[in-house]
Design an enzyme around this catalytic site. Sequence first.
Site, PDB file in Angstrom:
ATOM      1  N   LYS A 110       6.628 -59.791 -27.216  1.00  0.00           N
ATOM      2  CA  LYS A 110       7.932 -60.080 -27.796  1.00  0.00           C
ATOM      3  C   LYS A 110       7.890 -61.425 -28.530  1.00  0.00           C
ATOM      4  O   LYS A 110       8.400 -61.566 -29.642  1.00  0.00           O
ATOM      5  CB  LYS A 110       8.990 -60.104 -26.696  1.00  0.00           C
ATOM      6  CG  LYS A 110      10.380 -59.942 -27.231  1.00  0.00           C
ATOM      7  CD  LYS A 110      11.338 -59.364 -26.212  1.00  0.00           C
ATOM      8  CE  LYS A 110      12.680 -59.165 -26.911  1.00  0.00           C
ATOM      9  NZ  LYS A 110      13.668 -58.545 -26.089  1.00  0.00           N
ATOM     10  N   LYS A 190      -0.955 -39.184 -29.770  1.00  0.00           N
ATOM     11  CA  LYS A 190      -0.510 -39.339 -28.391  1.00  0.00           C
ATOM     12  C   LYS A 190       1.004 -39.081 -28.296  1.00  0.00           C
ATOM     13  O   LYS A 190       1.773 -39.623 -29.097  1.00  0.00           O
ATOM     14  CB  LYS A 190      -0.817 -40.764 -27.920  1.00  0.00           C
ATOM     15  CG  LYS A 190      -0.421 -40.981 -26.488  1.00  0.00           C
ATOM     16  CD  LYS A 190      -0.522 -42.427 -26.044  1.00  0.00           C
ATOM     17  CE  LYS A 190       0.025 -42.533 -24.639  1.00  0.00           C
ATOM     18  NZ  LYS A 190       0.531 -43.775 -24.231  1.00  0.00           N
ATOM     19  N   LYS A 193       7.587 -41.475 -26.835  1.00  0.00           N
ATOM     20  CA  LYS A 193       8.966 -41.648 -27.344  1.00  0.00           C
ATOM     21  C   LYS A 193       8.950 -42.368 -28.687  1.00  0.00           C
ATOM     22  O   LYS A 193       9.696 -42.033 -29.579  1.00  0.00           O
ATOM     23  CB  LYS A 193       9.765 -42.532 -26.378  1.00  0.00           C
ATOM     24  CG  LYS A 193      10.236 -41.850 -25.129  1.00  0.00           C
ATOM     25  CD  LYS A 193      11.300 -42.696 -24.419  1.00  0.00           C
ATOM     26  CE  LYS A 193      10.768 -43.958 -23.749  1.00  0.00           C
ATOM     27  NZ  LYS A 193       9.994 -43.748 -22.528  1.00  0.00           N
TER      28      LYS A 193
HETATM   29  P1  ADP Z   1       6.392 -43.503 -23.935  1.00  0.00           P
HETATM   30  O1  ADP Z   1       5.052 -43.745 -24.610  1.00  0.00           O
HETATM   31  O2  ADP Z   1       6.970 -42.186 -24.306  1.00  0.00           O
HETATM   32  O3  ADP Z   1       7.357 -44.663 -24.109  1.00  0.00           O
HETATM   33  P2  ADP Z   1       6.083 -44.563 -21.292  1.00  0.00           P
HETATM   34  O4  ADP Z   1       5.312 -45.729 -21.793  1.00  0.00           O
HETATM   35  O5  ADP Z   1       7.473 -44.755 -20.789  1.00  0.00           O
HETATM   36  O6  ADP Z   1       6.080 -43.406 -22.410  1.00  0.00           O
HETATM   37  O7  ADP Z   1       5.205 -43.802 -20.211  1.00  0.00           O
HETATM   38  C1  ADP Z   1       5.307 -43.929 -18.833  1.00  0.00           C
HETATM   39  C2  ADP Z   1       3.988 -43.446 -18.237  1.00  0.00           C
HETATM   40  O8  ADP Z   1       3.740 -42.083 -18.648  1.00  0.00           O
HETATM   41  C3  ADP Z   1       2.772 -44.233 -18.739  1.00  0.00           C
HETATM   42  O9  ADP Z   1       2.430 -45.259 -17.860  1.00  0.00           O
HETATM   43  C4  ADP Z   1       1.660 -43.207 -18.782  1.00  0.00           C
HETATM   44  O10 ADP Z   1       0.994 -43.176 -17.532  1.00  0.00           O
HETATM   45  C5  ADP Z   1       2.368 -41.883 -18.961  1.00  0.00           C
HETATM   46  N1  ADP Z   1       2.241 -41.339 -20.324  1.00  0.00           N
HETATM   47  C6  ADP Z   1       3.121 -41.484 -21.335  1.00  0.00           C
HETATM   48  N2  ADP Z   1       2.729 -40.802 -22.436  1.00  0.00           N
HETATM   49  C7  ADP Z   1       1.559 -40.219 -22.121  1.00  0.00           C
HETATM   50  C8  ADP Z   1       0.637 -39.352 -22.830  1.00  0.00           C
HETATM   51  N3  ADP Z   1       0.869 -38.959 -24.067  1.00  0.00           N
HETATM   52  N4  ADP Z   1      -0.473 -38.939 -22.184  1.00  0.00           N
HETATM   53  C9  ADP Z   1      -0.710 -39.323 -20.893  1.00  0.00           C
HETATM   54  N5  ADP Z   1       0.112 -40.123 -20.181  1.00  0.00           N
HETATM   55  C10 ADP Z   1       1.231 -40.567 -20.768  1.00  0.00           C
END
Ligand code: ADP
Length: 327
Positions: A110, A190, A193
């Site tokens: 940040k 990948k 969100k």
């Molecule tokens: P986003 O990328 O959608 O914001 P988060 O960072 O909130 O997702 O993800 C929470 C947890 O979910 C991560 O610590 C990871 O372990 C898992 N995760 C998220 N996206 C993936 C993915 N595409 N493949 C595998 N694990 C994932």
Amino acid sequence: MKVLSGIQPTGRPHWGNYFGAIQQYIALQGNEQSFYFIADLHALTTVREADVLRQSIQDSALDLLALGLEPDKATLFRQSDVPEVTELTWLLMTITQMHLLEKCHAYKDKKAKGLAADAGLFTYPVLMAADILMYDSEVVPVGQDQVQHVEVTRDLAQRFNSLYGADCLVLPNAHVLDSSAKVPGLDGEKMSKSYNNTIPVFETPRKLKKIINKIVTDSKALEDAKNPDTCAVFDLYRLFADENQRQVLADKYRAGGMGYGEAKTALYDAAMESFGPAFEKRIELENRSDEVEDILQAGAKRARSKAREVIERVRSACGLVGKPAEL
Ligand code: ADP
Ligand code: TRP
């Protein structure tokens, strides 16, 4: 083994979250102590609308219960229902060196972007350390991005113990979730969100079908042989299928004569079979919100009883002689 993990109530789960995290947390339930909490205090560093937070906390509880978290195998609670954790945060803060927090990624990123960070974000890792140390946790399942915070927790516990007594706080170990199965999104990148390419875990059959149809494939004709190893549809299918089912679909890809539409239907059917029961269960639970609240309260009671034991130990170790006043 004493297991603990926290999940921030921000956003509904997608397939990446499920296969990369939730499924693996749930597999660890049933240990000597399995604590899972909804990290609502942490969420306050980003969510500033009370109604949104309230709804997200409820959603997270329903999601976890619908996906298989069993209240008699695991203790599910809201972080803020155990106020001892904020007291422990302060006690840890008094021994936290600034440089330890200055290198933590959420704050550092940040600041690097020139954005103003508040003290909540800066001290986020100390609250997380308190979450972990509060319950004598030994194993903390987390994604790779949270390993740094578990390391900070170990540093703080070590420093606290060297100041106040060797056996006061239990040093935890991170159990890094297997994210080698990086779940691809609709565009093959990948699933995340932030990339707007997600497939939600809880979706109506009609919408799910529509979403699956949007998965990007190459432009090979129906009769052409296709490569399952470079196809997002197949990559997603393998998450749901057993070895035999994978082989059957892979053979069809390679033989030609099968269009991507058919592969998408196979994926849809497999996803429905896997998440369909959780979808139904979630609707059921939504209609029994009193029971869900009872589960959270019973969880908080169990967690708090452990937290009281630890906070007494910690208070007395650092020379706080009083006791919280009885009301
Ligand atoms: P986003 O990328 O959608 O914001 P988060 O960072 O909130 O997702 O993800 C929470 C947890 O979910 C991560 O610590 C990871 O372990 C898992 N995760 C998220 N996206 C993936 C993915 N595409 N493949 C595998 N694990 C994932
Ligand atoms: N910071 C974690 C995340 O964003 C959530 C969390 C809070 C947590 N407290 C924790 C995870 C304690 C494990 C242990 O994913």
